[in-house]
Design a protein around this motif. Sequence first.
Motif, mmCIF file in Angstrom:
data_model
loop_
_atom_site.group_PDB
_atom_site.id
_atom_site.type_symbol
_atom_site.label_atom_id
_atom_site.label_comp_id
_atom_site.label_asym_id
_atom_site.label_seq_id
_atom_site.Cartn_x
_atom_site.Cartn_y
_atom_site.Cartn_z
ATOM 1 N N MET A 1 12.670 -11.037 -15.477
ATOM 2 C CA MET A 1 13.044 -10.753 -14.087
ATOM 3 C C MET A 1 12.071 -11.439 -13.127
ATOM 4 N N ARG A 2 12.612 -12.229 -12.231
ATOM 5 C CA ARG A 2 11.780 -12.838 -11.196
ATOM 6 C C ARG A 2 11.377 -11.769 -10.182
ATOM 7 N N VAL A 3 10.131 -11.843 -9.719
ATOM 8 C CA VAL A 3 9.651 -10.844 -8.770
ATOM 9 C C VAL A 3 8.937 -11.535 -7.608
ATOM 10 N N ILE A 4 9.344 -11.181 -6.392
ATOM 11 C CA ILE A 4 8.657 -11.611 -5.178
ATOM 12 C C ILE A 4 8.101 -10.363 -4.509
ATOM 13 N N ASP A 5 6.810 -10.345 -4.302
ATOM 14 C CA ASP A 5 6.158 -9.227 -3.604
ATOM 15 C C ASP A 5 6.281 -9.487 -2.109
ATOM 16 N N CYS A 6 7.012 -8.642 -1.402
ATOM 17 C CA CYS A 6 7.303 -8.938 0.002
ATOM 18 C C CYS A 6 6.185 -8.509 0.941
ATOM 19 N N SER A 7 5.163 -7.785 0.433
ATOM 20 C CA SER A 7 4.155 -7.280 1.363
ATOM 21 C C SER A 7 2.840 -7.022 0.654
ATOM 22 N N ALA A 8 1.902 -7.964 0.800
ATOM 23 C CA ALA A 8 0.561 -7.816 0.237
ATOM 24 C C ALA A 8 -0.436 -8.409 1.230
ATOM 25 N N MET A 9 -1.701 -8.020 1.079
ATOM 26 C CA MET A 9 -2.728 -8.467 2.011
ATOM 27 C C MET A 9 -3.860 -9.164 1.272
ATOM 28 N N ILE A 10 -4.303 -10.290 1.837
ATOM 29 C CA ILE A 10 -5.496 -10.995 1.387
ATOM 30 C C ILE A 10 -6.652 -10.568 2.297
ATOM 31 N N GLY A 11 -7.858 -10.601 1.767
ATOM 32 C CA GLY A 11 -9.029 -10.329 2.589
ATOM 33 C C GLY A 11 -9.619 -8.966 2.320
ATOM 34 N N TYR A 12 -10.949 -8.875 2.380
ATOM 35 C CA TYR A 12 -11.638 -7.605 2.198
ATOM 36 C C TYR A 12 -11.614 -6.827 3.491
ATOM 37 N N GLY A 13 -11.426 -5.520 3.402
ATOM 38 C CA GLY A 13 -11.491 -4.667 4.573
ATOM 39 C C GLY A 13 -12.912 -4.567 5.100
ATOM 40 N N VAL A 14 -13.041 -4.170 6.359
ATOM 41 C CA VAL A 14 -14.365 -3.995 6.960
ATOM 42 C C VAL A 14 -15.173 -2.995 6.145
ATOM 43 N N VAL A 15 -14.512 -1.953 5.680
ATOM 44 C CA VAL A 15 -15.120 -0.988 4.764
ATOM 45 C C VAL A 15 -14.240 -0.947 3.522
ATOM 46 N N ASN A 16 -14.822 -1.062 2.362
ATOM 47 C CA ASN A 16 -14.037 -0.984 1.131
ATOM 48 C C ASN A 16 -14.098 0.441 0.613
ATOM 49 N N HIS A 17 -13.093 1.109 0.655
ATOM 50 C CA HIS A 17 -11.784 1.046 1.266
ATOM 51 C C HIS A 17 -11.239 2.441 1.137
ATOM 52 N N THR A 18 -10.850 3.082 2.163
ATOM 53 C CA THR A 18 -10.177 4.362 2.033
ATOM 54 C C THR A 18 -8.689 4.121 1.838
ATOM 55 N N VAL A 19 -8.130 4.764 0.838
ATOM 56 C CA VAL A 19 -6.692 4.674 0.629
ATOM 57 C C VAL A 19 -6.011 5.190 1.878
ATOM 58 N N VAL A 20 -4.921 4.562 2.276
ATOM 59 C CA VAL A 20 -4.283 4.795 3.570
ATOM 60 C C VAL A 20 -4.130 6.280 3.856
ATOM 61 N N ASN A 21 -4.490 6.660 5.057
ATOM 62 C CA ASN A 21 -4.549 8.045 5.498
ATOM 63 C C ASN A 21 -3.150 8.544 5.851
ATOM 64 N N HIS A 22 -2.312 8.759 4.831
ATOM 65 C CA HIS A 22 -0.945 9.198 5.054
ATOM 66 C C HIS A 22 -0.916 10.677 5.402
ATOM 67 N N GLU A 23 -0.166 11.037 6.430
ATOM 68 C CA GLU A 23 0.094 12.415 6.785
ATOM 69 C C GLU A 23 -1.183 13.208 7.013
ATOM 70 N N GLY A 24 -2.234 12.530 7.484
ATOM 71 C CA GLY A 24 -3.462 13.212 7.833
ATOM 72 C C GLY A 24 -4.424 13.444 6.684
ATOM 73 N N PHE A 25 -4.055 13.028 5.462
ATOM 74 C CA PHE A 25 -4.941 13.209 4.321
ATOM 75 C C PHE A 25 -5.756 11.935 4.091
ATOM 76 N N THR A 26 -7.072 12.063 3.996
ATOM 77 C CA THR A 26 -7.931 10.923 3.719
ATOM 78 C C THR A 26 -8.366 10.988 2.265
ATOM 79 N N LEU A 27 -7.976 9.989 1.486
ATOM 80 C CA LEU A 27 -8.334 9.902 0.082
ATOM 81 C C LEU A 27 -9.308 8.755 -0.091
ATOM 82 N N VAL A 28 -10.555 9.052 -0.353
ATOM 83 C CA VAL A 28 -11.581 8.023 -0.432
ATOM 84 C C VAL A 28 -11.641 7.504 -1.859
#
Length: 261
Positions: A1-28
């Motif tokens: 199966m061919r796969v194209i990833d439609c959304s990815a990011m290059i580059g290091y974050g300013v701080v490595n890295h808190t997993v995205v703060n969904h619904e008010g929860f911060t997962l470090v």
Amino acid sequence: MRVIDCSAMIGYGVVNHTVVNHEGFTLVERVAEARDAGEMIAYMDYCGIESAIVGHQAMIDVTPTYGNQKLVKETAKCPERLIPSWTILPPATDEEFEPEKLFQAMQEHQVKALRAYPTTQRYFLERITMDELLTELQMRKIPLFLTPSEGYEHIYRLLEQYPRMRVIIHNYGPWSPDRFWFPLLRAYQDVYFETGDYETDGGLERMIGRFGSGRFVYGSDFPTNNIGGSLAVLRSLEISSSSREEIAHGNIERLISEAKA
């Protein structure tokens, strides 16, 4: 199966890295990131990803203009596999995003999609702020990536004003988004959803059964998500092989081919 990833990011974050703060929860949690094009390609090769539409973390952490420039330098190292997507700002304050200038630059650098982070970058994504640009995006069918990690309100408001805007919703968190998604899928035929965050058991199968596989595109949202995990979800879906192929590559190829930058 061919796969194209439609959304990815290059580059290091300013701080490595808190997993995205969904619904008010911060997962470090320390997560894998791709410093440059070479590291991105290495992750893609390991997971069997043919190509990817990418942004650059500096678009968010620094400025869109700076991040867009850094992205072009990285994607130029491997243009056959890395497709650039730029982040926009209102032309009223940032003249390089005036339609004529923006689309000329997009053609020059083979940019096929755009992103917007209105809350983070302090503007309203609506007619009164940037009608000239948004009207052109809708007419040209250029995919616009939006994240509801900043809330769904700006997405609903934009689509009320530009109902034929090609919007791809990504980075929405692990909780069931059905009550937000169903109204959008029912009302707007040019709204699409990236599959990377969807973790509700049987949820994607139910969505696809109701609205069809043509409304979904595979994307990892790397580095927020591990590429391998999101790809495993796609491979495990109990859907037809033709629907899986549509999601894996067919739908995003069609959207990119129809965009007129």
